[in-house]
Enzyme design. Structure first.
Site, PDB file in Angstrom:
ATOM      1  N   ASP A  26      30.971  19.780 -28.213  1.00 40.68           N
ATOM      2  CA  ASP A  26      31.117  21.152 -29.885  1.00 40.68           C
ATOM      3  C   ASP A  26      30.248  21.666 -29.625  1.00 40.68           C
ATOM      4  OD1 ASP A  26      31.614  22.640 -31.733  1.00 40.68           O
ATOM      5  OD2 ASP A  26      31.103  20.965 -32.926  1.00 40.68           O
TER       6      ASP A  26
ATOM      7  N   ASN B 169      -1.942 -20.104 -35.438  1.00 43.81           N
ATOM      8  CA  ASN B 169      -1.620 -20.710 -36.324  1.00 43.81           C
ATOM      9  C   ASN B 169      -0.457 -22.037 -35.581  1.00 43.81           C
ATOM     10  OD1 ASN B 169       0.446 -19.723 -36.996  1.00 43.81           O
ATOM     11  ND2 ASN B 169      -0.569 -19.452 -39.246  1.00 43.81           N
TER      12      ASN B 169
ATOM     13  N   ASP C 190      12.957   0.087 -20.090  1.00 44.91           N
ATOM     14  CA  ASP C 190      14.307  -0.825 -19.891  1.00 44.91           C
ATOM     15  C   ASP C 190      14.890  -0.648 -18.784  1.00 44.91           C
ATOM     16  OD1 ASP C 190      14.643   2.312 -19.458  1.00 44.91           O
ATOM     17  OD2 ASP C 190      15.915   3.539 -19.927  1.00 44.91           O
TER      18      ASP C 190
ATOM     19  N   LEU D 240      17.394  21.056 -47.559  1.00 46.40           N
ATOM     20  CA  LEU D 240      17.828  22.259 -46.268  1.00 46.40           C
ATOM     21  C   LEU D 240      18.522  22.667 -45.773  1.00 46.40           C
ATOM     22  CD1 LEU D 240      15.214  19.643 -44.136  1.00 46.40           C
ATOM     23  CD2 LEU D 240      14.452  22.144 -45.279  1.00 46.40           C
TER      24      LEU D 240
ATOM     25  N   GLU E 243      15.051 -14.126 -36.517  1.00 41.53           N
ATOM     26  CA  GLU E 243      14.236 -12.280 -36.881  1.00 41.53           C
ATOM     27  C   GLU E 243      14.291 -12.225 -35.204  1.00 41.53           C
ATOM     28  OE1 GLU E 243      12.991 -11.953 -40.972  1.00 41.53           O
ATOM     29  OE2 GLU E 243      11.729 -12.416 -39.402  1.00 41.53           O
TER      30      GLU E 243
END
Length: 528
Positions: A193, A508, A438, A76, A483
């Site tokens: 910027d 389970n 949040d 692109l 995790e």
């Protein structure tokens, strides 16, 4: 830990008062251990349930392999650091723009810091007019930043094509830019910027132009009490206070003033044959409206430009005040948002019925709603959100929810005459407490999409599998305690402590969550 120490202290006090329990026996030790474990479980459960959910928590430097996850379609654009590739997700079929940055060009420590800072800022920003980052990963040779495809191209190219804009179109564009900047400044982020090259058009639809602010490589956090000193930016758009080496967040407002001047006239207010000449003119701060292009431009438009281009930052208009300027309100007051009624009805039903207290389910839905949806799928919801966002700052506060909710009910065709303000407020407070994931007191754009979208749309096998893989970091086919702790930022905890947290999902009772349990959890939620 404080609770455990308090428990032990209480028991010591009981001994001092003559209660002579024998804590040295095995039964006493076990009792204390069981109580301590029970308290630990409760702490973990409370920490988990009170954890704040943000879309950025799902963007981690993952172990994705580009060619396994994505198929490159075409380039692109190219830049000094790399290229942007139109790519298709092999699992979902969704198309993304992936910025590929060669590590050969990021050898300097400052360059790497700039890249990582950009990623961190994009992780925390959640606004309709700011580019959305989906994923960040790297391999031995490249960094990859995955974002939406914005097919409308740069605002710069649109300016070249049109020469200049009608006031109403210029107002619609600058309002969106200011909305993004208001949100950024509120969150202590300055862009530094801003220019038409860093503003993209979401689609090629000229009737309903949605802009996206991009390129946060020079952006940074700021403190209101401290001035910034780095002399960075682009010549045409840089503020004089940046050149002087002492400036604040209002350097972004100066850039907005330059952009608005260009939109209305087709030429920059500070021009020159080279960068040195341009910067010299910026340093004087002198510009003119004495051009043929400005003869038909309203005084109100010129007034906003003047306030944005005030030489001294202290008297320069703020982003919030610029957003509420009379010219912007006048030019955009007649903007009609045509909302699809069936989409509206479904979104209201989903919002009212979102009552999940299962944190894992909330997190999974937030990920799917914010990261696995397309622009087309969220188009109608975006219209509803913008209609409710009365002050245009990209967030919904309690008052906007009350006003907007009543308006949406009327649009839907409901009779609201019997609904008094107190009843509306009670309902809105329930909605706010349920969907403010949040816990910052506002409804962010991604939170709104998550709870309002057709959830059955989300539950395709491909999306469920991708969401599951996000949680299942090691690819074992099960989501483990550690995790989850990693994702929610709760540190390492024992598996026993998580069983209490996971029991609603863990069918389970093996202390982990497999794909079936994960899928069933979300289907149950979406069936209300």
């Amino acid at each position: 830990m404080g609770q455990e120490m308090s428990t032990q202290s209480d028991m010591q006090n009981e001994n001092q008062k003559g209660n002579k329990r024998n804590l040295k026996g095995s039964q006493g030790k076990n009792g204390l251990k069981e109580r301590s474990t029970s308290i630990s479980k409760e702490i973990v459960k409370n920490s988990f349930n009170n954890s704040k959910l943000r879309p950025g928590m799902f963007i981690q430097n993952s172990n994705v392999v580009f060619n396994e996850q994505y198929k490159g379609i075409k380039i692109l654009g190219k830049g000094s650091f790399g290229e942007v590739i139109l790519s298709k997700d092999k699992h979902t079929g969704h198309e993304y723009a992936i910025k590929v940055i060669s590590k050969k060009h990021v050898k300097r420590k400052t360059d790497k810091q700039s890249l990582l800072r950009e990623v961190e800022l994009l992780k925390m920003l959640d606004h309709i007019n700011i580019m959305k980052l989906y994923e960040f990963f790297e391999d031995n040779n490249y960094y990859y930043l995955v974002s939406d495809v914005y097919s409308g191209g740069e605002l710069f190219d649109e300016i070249i094509s049109r020469k200049r804009f009608y006031e109403v179109d210029a107002a619609r564009i600058i309002k969106q830019v200011l909305s993004g900047i208001t949100y950024m400044h509120k969150n202590n982020v300055v862009h530094r910027d801003l220019k038409p090259e860093n503003i993209l058009l979401e689609t090629k639809n000229k009737e309903d132009m949605i802009i996206k602010i991009i390129d946060f490589g020079l952006s940074t956090h700021f403190e209101y009490s401290k001035k910034m000193k780095d002399k960075i930016g682009t010549a045409y758009y840089i503020a004089p206070d940046v050149l002087h080496g002492t400036y604040d967040e209002k350097c972004d407002i100066w850039s907005c003033g330059v952009i608005l001047y260009i939109l209305l006239s087709g030429c920059p207010p500070f021009n020159g044959s080279n960068e040195y000449d341009i910067l010299k003119k910026v340093e004087t701060g002198k510009y003119t409206f004495d051009l043929p292009q400005f003869k038909k431009i309203s005084d109100k438009a010129k007034d906003l430009i003047k306030k944005m281009l005030m030489y001294t930052s202290a008297v320069r208009i703020s982003a919030r005040d610029a957003l509420e300027h009379e010219w912007i309100r006048l030019m955009t007051s007649k903007d009609n948002v045509n909302i699809d009624i069936p989409s509206l009805e479904l979104s209201i039903t989903n919002i009212k019925q979102f009552q999940s207290t299962q944190k894992l389910a909330q997190a999974a839905l937030l990920y799917m709603g914010s990261k696995l949806t397309t622009i087309d799928e969220t188009k109608e919801l975006t219209k509803i959100f913008k209609k409710m966002d009365k002050n245009g700052d990209g967030q919904l506060d309690r008052n906007e929810l009350i006003i907007g909710y009543k308006e949406l009910l009327k649009l839907k065709g409901d009779d609201t005459t019997d609904l008094d303000n107190a009843a509306i407020e009670v309902e809105v407070d329930q909605i706010l407490s349920s969907i403010d994931l949040d816990q910052n007191g506002y409804i962010e754009y991604s939170e709104f999409l998550t709870v309002a979208i057709d959830r059955k749309l989300l539950l395709s096998t491909e999306r469920l599998e991708k969401a599951f893989k996000l949680f299942d970091k090691d690819g074992s086919g099960k989501i483990s305690a550690n995790e989850l702790a990693q994702l929610f930022g709760l540190g390492d905890v024992s598996s026993d402590c998580w069983k209490t947290v996971l029991k609603e999902v863990d069918q389970n009772n093996d202390g982990e969550i497999d794909f079936k349990e994960f899928r069933d959890m979300l289907i149950k939620l979406c069936n209300y």
